[in-house]
Scaffold this active site. Structure first.
Site, PDB file in Angstrom:
ATOM      1  N   SER A  40       0.866  -1.182   0.000  1.00 13.76           N
ATOM      2  CA  SER A  40       0.000   0.000   0.000  1.00 13.76           C
ATOM      3  C   SER A  40       0.899   1.227   0.000  1.00 13.76           C
ATOM      4  CB  SER A  40      -0.897   0.014   1.235  1.00 13.76           C
ATOM      5  OG  SER A  40      -1.749  -1.097   1.224  1.00 13.76           O
ATOM      6  N   MET A  59       3.091   2.331   5.423  1.00 14.11           N
ATOM      7  CA  MET A  59       2.938   1.362   4.353  1.00 14.11           C
ATOM      8  C   MET A  59       2.617  -0.020   4.939  1.00 14.11           C
ATOM      9  SD  MET A  59       5.859   0.334   1.573  1.00 14.11           S
ATOM     10  CE  MET A  59       6.014   1.997   0.958  1.00 14.11           C
ATOM     11  N   CYS A  60       1.792  -0.782   4.239  1.00 18.12           N
ATOM     12  CA  CYS A  60       1.527  -2.151   4.688  1.00 18.12           C
ATOM     13  C   CYS A  60       1.629  -3.099   3.495  1.00 18.12           C
ATOM     14  CB  CYS A  60       0.162  -2.256   5.365  1.00 18.12           C
ATOM     15  SG  CYS A  60      -1.262  -2.215   4.276  1.00 18.12           S
ATOM     16  N   THR A  61       1.616  -4.374   3.798  1.00 20.48           N
ATOM     17  CA  THR A  61       1.682  -5.416   2.781  1.00 20.48           C
ATOM     18  C   THR A  61       0.316  -6.059   2.642  1.00 20.48           C
ATOM     19  OG1 THR A  61       3.961  -5.865   3.417  1.00 20.48           O
ATOM     20  CG2 THR A  61       2.870  -7.525   2.092  1.00 20.48           C
TER      21      THR A  61
END
Length: 185
Positions: A40, A59-61
């Site tokens: 993201s 940020m994420c996965t």
């Protein structure tokens, strides 16, 4: 004159109703190519939770996979404080490829999810209309296969978010982090 005014008002109302469905969807959407790992990169929203949590977001996965029924299982892992939190969502396919529906079991909100644009190998732009008892909101996500995207893709995300009625303070390029990135294999 009165008939013309009523016709104009009717067309305006019809336009408003269609605007809710007016979010574009990727032409020739190929669901199998959307699967896999995404990061993201950008998040835009006019929801209250976004305004309250914006300063904490990173940020994420996200891992997207297809279920046996042809729906999408979306698993996002993101940092929250000193922990990694994983959230699973099941996006149910609709009659139009690239459009999905999702109901949040915790909050009861209904999500109309649209894959607006993607080239599958670099980025995906996803717009969601969210409805719940307290009102509705819009969310736009920019996914990337890597932790960085070109300035042109970031500008495309910002411009599309503005076109959805979101203001610059409702648009966020998520700060990079290595936290929780290895956990989402």
């Amino acid at each position: 004159m009165q008939t013309m005014l009523l016709s104009i008002l009717g067309l305006a109302l019809l336009g408003t109703l269609h605007a809710q469905d007016g979010i574009p969807v990727q032409a020739d959407f190929q669901q199998d190519k959307l699967t896999g790992r995404w990061y993201s990169i950008g998040l835009a929203s006019n929801s209250n939770w976004f305004k309250e949590k914006r300063h904490l977001m990173k940020m994420c996965t996200t891992i997207i996979s297809t279920t046996a029924e042809g729906n999408l299982e979306v698993t996002s892992t993101y940092p929250k404080g000193d922990q990694c939190v994983t959230r699973n969502s099941l996006y149910t396919k609709t009659e139009q490829p690239g459009r999905f529906s999702y109901t949040n079991p915790r909050w009861g909100s209904k999500h109309n999810v649209n894959v607006v644009e993607t080239n599958y190998e670099e980025y995906a732009l996803v717009a969601t209309q969210i409805s719940k008892s307290t009102g509705s909101s819009t969310m736009v996500l920019l996914y990337s296969r890597t932790k960085e995207l070109s300035p042109e893709r970031l500008e495309m995300f910002t411009q599309f978010s503005r076109e959805q009625g979101l203001t610059d303070d409702e648009i966020l390029i998520l700060p990079q982090t290595d936290k929780c990135m290895a956990d989402a294999a």
